[in-house]
Design a protein around this motif. Structure first.
Motif, PDB file in Angstrom:
ATOM      1  N   LYS A   3      73.243  40.229 120.148  1.00 25.52           N
ATOM      2  CA  LYS A   3      73.523  41.686 119.898  1.00 25.52           C
ATOM      3  C   LYS A   3      74.180  42.020 121.156  1.00 25.52           C
ATOM      4  O   LYS A   3      75.185  42.921 121.304  1.00 25.52           O
ATOM      5  CB  LYS A   3      72.182  42.578 119.706  1.00 25.52           C
ATOM      6  N   GLU A   4      73.788  41.643 122.456  1.00 24.97           N
ATOM      7  CA  GLU A   4      74.336  42.000 123.768  1.00 24.97           C
ATOM      8  C   GLU A   4      75.776  41.577 123.882  1.00 24.97           C
ATOM      9  O   GLU A   4      77.015  42.334 124.063  1.00 24.97           O
ATOM     10  CB  GLU A   4      73.515  41.825 124.987  1.00 24.97           C
ATOM     11  N   ARG A   8      79.226  43.724 123.927  1.00 28.95           N
ATOM     12  CA  ARG A   8      80.189  43.466 124.946  1.00 28.95           C
ATOM     13  C   ARG A   8      81.585  43.112 124.458  1.00 28.95           C
ATOM     14  O   ARG A   8      82.707  43.566 124.932  1.00 28.95           O
ATOM     15  CB  ARG A   8      79.795  42.231 125.621  1.00 28.95           C
TER      16      ARG A   8
END
Length: 79
Positions: A3-4, A8
């Motif tokens: 998810k990060e 990003r």
């Protein structure tokens, strides 16, 4: 993809989109009507959606092929 990493990537793509947005705003101030701006934004949106779908389908295909290969290996190991 985590998810990060997705967030990003989305932020990086939004930053890359900033210059064209500034150009559109300048053009709108110099005589573009809202119709022109809406048309340009719609085209950009369709292109981005198309690119995303092609990427998504490629990733899903790679995952499916990897899963099938893994299942064949496991099946061969069981025999």
């Amino acid at each position: 993809m985590s998810k990060e990493a997705t967030i990003r990537t989305a932020a990086a793509e939004a930053a890359k989109a900033a210059p064209p947005v500034a150009v559109l705003a300048d053009a709108a101030a110099r005589g573009w009507t809202m119709t022109h701006t809406a048309t340009a934004l719609t085209i950009a949106y369709v292109l981005l959606q198309s690119a995303y779908l092609v990427w998504k389908w490629r990733v899903e295909r790679q995952d499916r092929l990897a899963r099938l290969a893994r299942e064949k290996m496991e099946e061969a190991a069981c025999k």
